[in-house]
Motif scaffolding. Structure first.
Motif, PDB file in Angstrom:
ATOM      1  N   SER A   1      -9.250  20.605  -0.194  1.00 53.64           N
ATOM      2  CA  SER A   1      -8.631  19.786   0.846  1.00 53.64           C
ATOM      3  C   SER A   1      -8.159  18.446   0.268  1.00 53.64           C
ATOM      4  O   SER A   1      -7.142  17.908   0.699  1.00 53.64           O
ATOM      5  CB  SER A   1      -9.528  19.622   2.073  1.00 53.64           C
ATOM      6  OG  SER A   1     -10.618  18.846   1.764  1.00 53.64           O
ATOM      7  N   PHE A   2      -8.835  17.938  -0.770  1.00 61.32           N
ATOM      8  CA  PHE A   2      -8.346  16.720  -1.433  1.00 61.32           C
ATOM      9  C   PHE A   2      -6.998  16.985  -2.109  1.00 61.32           C
ATOM     10  O   PHE A   2      -6.067  16.185  -1.997  1.00 61.32           O
ATOM     11  CB  PHE A   2      -9.354  16.235  -2.470  1.00 61.32           C
ATOM     12  CG  PHE A   2      -8.952  14.952  -3.153  1.00 61.32           C
ATOM     13  CD1 PHE A   2      -9.201  13.730  -2.556  1.00 61.32           C
ATOM     14  CD2 PHE A   2      -8.318  14.963  -4.388  1.00 61.32           C
ATOM     15  CE1 PHE A   2      -8.826  12.534  -3.176  1.00 61.32           C
ATOM     16  CE2 PHE A   2      -7.937  13.778  -5.018  1.00 61.32           C
ATOM     17  CZ  PHE A   2      -8.204  12.565  -4.402  1.00 61.32           C
ATOM     18  N   SER A   3      -6.885  18.129  -2.783  1.00 61.23           N
ATOM     19  CA  SER A   3      -5.654  18.428  -3.516  1.00 61.23           C
ATOM     20  C   SER A   3      -4.505  18.718  -2.556  1.00 61.23           C
ATOM     21  O   SER A   3      -3.337  18.605  -2.924  1.00 61.23           O
ATOM     22  CB  SER A   3      -5.863  19.621  -4.438  1.00 61.23           C
ATOM     23  OG  SER A   3      -5.982  20.812  -3.687  1.00 61.23           O
ATOM     24  N   GLY A   4      -4.831  19.084  -1.337  1.00 60.20           N
ATOM     25  CA  GLY A   4      -3.800  19.328  -0.334  1.00 60.20           C
ATOM     26  C   GLY A   4      -3.045  18.064   0.039  1.00 60.20           C
ATOM     27  O   GLY A   4      -1.867  18.112   0.378  1.00 60.20           O
ATOM     28  N   LYS A   5      -3.747  16.920  -0.035  1.00 63.14           N
ATOM     29  CA  LYS A   5      -3.040  15.639   0.163  1.00 63.14           C
ATOM     30  C   LYS A   5      -2.134  15.455  -1.045  1.00 63.14           C
ATOM     31  O   LYS A   5      -2.596  15.439  -2.177  1.00 63.14           O
ATOM     32  CB  LYS A   5      -4.045  14.489   0.249  1.00 63.14           C
ATOM     33  CG  LYS A   5      -4.902  14.563   1.504  1.00 63.14           C
ATOM     34  CD  LYS A   5      -6.098  13.629   1.389  1.00 63.14           C
ATOM     35  CE  LYS A   5      -7.183  14.036   2.368  1.00 63.14           C
ATOM     36  NZ  LYS A   5      -8.534  13.678   1.915  1.00 63.14           N
ATOM     37  N   SER A   6      -0.839  15.273  -0.805  1.00 69.15           N
ATOM     38  CA  SER A   6       0.126  15.410  -1.900  1.00 69.15           C
ATOM     39  C   SER A   6      -0.206  14.500  -3.080  1.00 69.15           C
ATOM     40  O   SER A   6      -0.361  13.299  -2.943  1.00 69.15           O
ATOM     41  CB  SER A   6       1.530  15.135  -1.380  1.00 69.15           C
ATOM     42  OG  SER A   6       1.543  13.911  -0.684  1.00 69.15           O
ATOM     43  N   THR A   7      -0.294  15.125  -4.245  1.00 67.54           N
ATOM     44  CA  THR A   7      -0.596  14.420  -5.487  1.00 67.54           C
ATOM     45  C   THR A   7       0.625  13.671  -5.992  1.00 67.54           C
ATOM     46  O   THR A   7       0.529  12.562  -6.485  1.00 67.54           O
ATOM     47  CB  THR A   7      -1.052  15.440  -6.554  1.00 67.54           C
ATOM     48  OG1 THR A   7      -2.227  16.099  -6.072  1.00 67.54           O
ATOM     49  CG2 THR A   7      -1.356  14.766  -7.885  1.00 67.54           C
ATOM     50  N   PHE A   8       1.802  14.297  -5.862  1.00 63.23           N
ATOM     51  CA  PHE A   8       3.016  13.757  -6.467  1.00 63.23           C
ATOM     52  C   PHE A   8       4.023  13.355  -5.383  1.00 63.23           C
ATOM     53  O   PHE A   8       4.057  13.955  -4.311  1.00 63.23           O
ATOM     54  CB  PHE A   8       3.654  14.807  -7.385  1.00 63.23           C
ATOM     55  CG  PHE A   8       2.717  15.281  -8.451  1.00 63.23           C
ATOM     56  CD1 PHE A   8       2.407  14.461  -9.526  1.00 63.23           C
ATOM     57  CD2 PHE A   8       2.116  16.529  -8.373  1.00 63.23           C
ATOM     58  CE1 PHE A   8       1.519  14.891 -10.509  1.00 63.23           C
ATOM     59  CE2 PHE A   8       1.230  16.963  -9.355  1.00 63.23           C
ATOM     60  CZ  PHE A   8       0.939  16.139 -10.422  1.00 63.23           C
TER      61      PHE A   8
ATOM     62  N   LEU B   1      11.257  16.793 -11.579  1.00 61.34           N
ATOM     63  CA  LEU B   1      10.112  16.376 -12.383  1.00 61.34           C
ATOM     64  C   LEU B   1       8.796  16.855 -11.780  1.00 61.34           C
ATOM     65  O   LEU B   1       7.913  17.339 -12.501  1.00 61.34           O
ATOM     66  CB  LEU B   1      10.096  14.839 -12.495  1.00 61.34           C
ATOM     67  CG  LEU B   1       8.959  14.207 -13.312  1.00 61.34           C
ATOM     68  CD1 LEU B   1       9.026  14.603 -14.779  1.00 61.34           C
ATOM     69  CD2 LEU B   1       8.999  12.670 -13.188  1.00 61.34           C
ATOM     70  N   TYR B   2       8.674  16.727 -10.445  1.00 63.35           N
ATOM     71  CA  TYR B   2       7.365  16.943  -9.816  1.00 63.35           C
ATOM     72  C   TYR B   2       7.154  18.360  -9.281  1.00 63.35           C
ATOM     73  O   TYR B   2       6.010  18.795  -9.142  1.00 63.35           O
ATOM     74  CB  TYR B   2       7.145  15.907  -8.709  1.00 63.35           C
ATOM     75  CG  TYR B   2       6.973  14.498  -9.258  1.00 63.35           C
ATOM     76  CD1 TYR B   2       5.925  14.204 -10.137  1.00 63.35           C
ATOM     77  CD2 TYR B   2       7.858  13.473  -8.936  1.00 63.35           C
ATOM     78  CE1 TYR B   2       5.763  12.926 -10.661  1.00 63.35           C
ATOM     79  CE2 TYR B   2       7.704  12.188  -9.454  1.00 63.35           C
ATOM     80  CZ  TYR B   2       6.651  11.920 -10.312  1.00 63.35           C
ATOM     81  OH  TYR B   2       6.491  10.656 -10.830  1.00 63.35           O
ATOM     82  N   GLU B   3       8.241  19.071  -8.990  1.00 60.03           N
ATOM     83  CA  GLU B   3       8.084  20.426  -8.460  1.00 60.03           C
ATOM     84  C   GLU B   3       7.296  21.323  -9.419  1.00 60.03           C
ATOM     85  O   GLU B   3       6.385  22.049  -8.988  1.00 60.03           O
ATOM     86  CB  GLU B   3       9.466  21.021  -8.151  1.00 60.03           C
ATOM     87  CG  GLU B   3       9.406  22.271  -7.308  1.00 60.03           C
ATOM     88  CD  GLU B   3      10.811  22.814  -6.991  1.00 60.03           C
ATOM     89  OE1 GLU B   3      10.970  23.403  -5.919  1.00 60.03           O
ATOM     90  OE2 GLU B   3      11.736  22.650  -7.824  1.00 60.03           O
ATOM     91  N   PRO B   4       7.585  21.271 -10.751  1.00 60.28           N
ATOM     92  CA  PRO B   4       6.808  22.106 -11.672  1.00 60.28           C
ATOM     93  C   PRO B   4       5.322  21.725 -11.721  1.00 60.28           C
ATOM     94  O   PRO B   4       4.474  22.581 -12.005  1.00 60.28           O
ATOM     95  CB  PRO B   4       7.474  21.846 -13.034  1.00 60.28           C
ATOM     96  CG  PRO B   4       8.858  21.384 -12.692  1.00 60.28           C
ATOM     97  CD  PRO B   4       8.711  20.592 -11.431  1.00 60.28           C
ATOM     98  N   CYS B   5       5.013  20.463 -11.435  1.00 60.07           N
ATOM     99  CA  CYS B   5       3.601  20.040 -11.409  1.00 60.07           C
ATOM    100  C   CYS B   5       2.906  20.687 -10.212  1.00 60.07           C
ATOM    101  O   CYS B   5       1.792  21.218 -10.340  1.00 60.07           O
ATOM    102  CB  CYS B   5       3.501  18.522 -11.294  1.00 60.07           C
ATOM    103  SG  CYS B   5       4.293  17.633 -12.646  1.00 60.07           S
ATOM    104  N   ASP B   6       3.552  20.635  -9.053  1.00 55.12           N
ATOM    105  CA  ASP B   6       2.980  21.295  -7.875  1.00 55.12           C
ATOM    106  C   ASP B   6       2.861  22.796  -8.117  1.00 55.12           C
ATOM    107  O   ASP B   6       1.872  23.424  -7.738  1.00 55.12           O
ATOM    108  CB  ASP B   6       3.866  21.044  -6.643  1.00 55.12           C
ATOM    109  CG  ASP B   6       3.728  19.623  -6.119  1.00 55.12           C
ATOM    110  OD1 ASP B   6       2.610  19.073  -6.186  1.00 55.12           O
ATOM    111  OD2 ASP B   6       4.731  19.056  -5.638  1.00 55.12           O
TER     112      ASP B   6
END
Lengths: 337, 337
Positions: free
Chosen positions: A25-32, A39-44
């Motif tokens: 649930s923590f990771s669900g809050k957007s990281t990027f 840049l960020y789509e590949p991280c997600d």
């Protein structure tokens, strides 16, 4: 939500599934942030491919040995997971791996450029999450530990690359490589959890060595399972290492202890193509068996495992407090072969 | 060696060459361990290719505005230089650049794998040097600033990559790209120097904006010099951007202000090969000239420059204290075209 009480033995401890739920649930809050999307789509993307989230769970367990407000350690736990995924993104380029967890790797789906740059920003985001812990003394301590471990992971990857073209890798060198490439991050996660919780340096270091030594034992077991695992239980193709001519611990041990004729036979098979893969796996396995290699490796693995559990024993806390962590690591090391 | 005195105006200030000498002798103390050689040798290599060491010098100048013991800030200054070289190593892979400062790039001399992994460890070493500053409050503040800037540099690189395949880049988008990719690190270096010295947040932010805006002005001037520079003074081939069909600010301004016929003419030239490079450079330059583009760009550049110097003016210190920094940036922006 969190039961707090003064009597240490009664304190509420989260189970592994509960910790994984907190991480989820923590990771669900957007990281990027959403932009630049490229840049960020590949991280997600790489984060949604799954994975066991073992490293952040270990960090939270390390924290919860000493404190009850485990949610305070979530940013540090997430930092370790971001770092791990940064290494996966870059390692996949270096290994020219087309798939990760059955899905296209980032550099395959996008490009090498994307894999490099998105990996870089993920590493920087790991440090951003560490800085969120807030308390300056603790952040400095965390960052020093993280820097040491992150450096060692790069060094381990370099040793692994070097070994591909070396014929004379010794068993201690091999153990050192898996220690740096994989085990120190497991130990580092536990140590960072303890640091977040303000544990003593001695306890934090025992936890580090517990994770590190258990990590080595786990990797050794992985080599054994690849050849001797139950095909129904083992995730990958049994015999995969043999077919790829990998210089695993089984191979290195054979080269160390077997008579010359056997060593030559093994070397010959490792130069052979895989017209008949079942025949090759059976023949190489027979060499290992004739020379008692599985037992020798299992003994080595047990040695690291015992050393690991000595360190958790030395952590200055009541045994019941360590039950969740002990049980989790025991389960991990209980895979059959 | 360092003259310390209580009367602020008499304090000893280092000149730029003196600061560069301090950086040089600090960097001479080995940054990286000898092993694994394959990992660290490329890091040493890129650092010996030279470069102006402008970013660490700016950090030291930012520090010396407020304190005399400038050698205390050397690890942070070196961290910024390591970060800069990490970006060069990875950017060279992304740009498939064969040469850097006349020497083979890391991925050309070794391999893409080496360029990725050695770059990664250099970024981690930047954080190691930041942590050496020691004082926890300051390290946390430094790392937060560095994290923000490092993230923005990655974002700027991504925008630059995106622009290669976009036909509709606006001037504000272009300015934003050079701001992120280059200028924020110059501002960040000054800000980090101020943070190391314990300056007020307001002063540290004025220095950040000074560096950032001067950095934008510098990059705009770079676009102008590439086409209008004195061939005897400009380091690179004059007209190089035109021959590479780069969408510089000159091109974007022409597409914004010139009549349709001129815009079409420019677009036509940008699709043309370079059978006759002198003819192409002359023709494109004539389009710029007819439409008053150099003056428009120079005005834009001057605007950023003026804004920059307003910020150094606002730093709460006597003017003589700011003389070295002012003079250094003025010299940088005084290149003729």
């Amino acid at each position: 939500m969190y039961k707090l009480c003064t009597h240490i033995c009664d304190r509420f401890m989260h189970s592994l599934p509960q910790l994984l739920e907190l991480i989820h649930s923590f990771s669900g809050k957007s990281t990027f942030p959403p932009h630049p999307r490229e840049l960020y789509e590949p991280c997600d993307y790489i984060l949604t491919l799954g994975g066991k989230r073992l490293r952040p769970a270990l960090l939270l367990m390390g924290y919860e040995l000493f404190r009850d407000d485990v949610e305070q350690a979530l940013p540090a736990a997430w930092a370790v997971e971001l770092f791990h995924n940064f290494t996966l993104m870059h390692d996949d380029i270096m290994d020219a791996a087309p798939l990760r967890r059955g899905q296209p790797t980032v550099h395959t789906r996008w490009s090498t450029t994307t894999g490099i740059l998105s990996g870089d920003v993920m590493l920087i985001y790991a440090y951003r999450f560490l800085a969120k812990i807030g308390e300056p003394e603790i952040v400095l301590n965390l960052i020093q530990t993280f820097n040491r471990v992150a450096t060692e992971v790069c060094e381990g990857q370099q040793l692994d690359l070097n070994f591909e073209t070396r014929a004379d890798v010794s068993i201690p060198e091999y153990i050192r490589m898996i220690e740096l490439k994989t085990a120190v991050l497991l130990g580092g996660a536990l140590q960072m959890g303890a640091i977040c919780a303000g544990a003593s340096q001695a306890d934090a270091e025992h936890l580090y060595h517990f994770g590190r030594l258990a990590g080595i034992a786990f990797q050794i077991q992985d080599d054994l399972l690849d050849t001797y695992g139950d095909p129904a239980k083992f995730g990958k193709q049994v015999g995969g290492d043999i077919l790829q001519n990998k210089k695993t611990l089984l191979v290195l041990k054979t080269l160390e202890v077997a008579p010359e004729a056997e060593r030559l036979r093994l070397a010959q098979w490792m130069k052979t193509g895989i017209e008949n893969s079942d025949e090759k796996v059976a023949a190489v396995r027979a060499i290992f068996d004739r020379n008692g290699i599985p037992n020798l490796i299992a003994t080595e693995q047990q040695r690291f495992q015992n050393e690991a559990f000595n360190h958790i024993g030395a952590v200055n806390l009541p045994e019941e407090r360590k039950a969740v962590l002990r049980k989790t690591v025991e389960e991990l090391l209980k895979r059959e072969y």
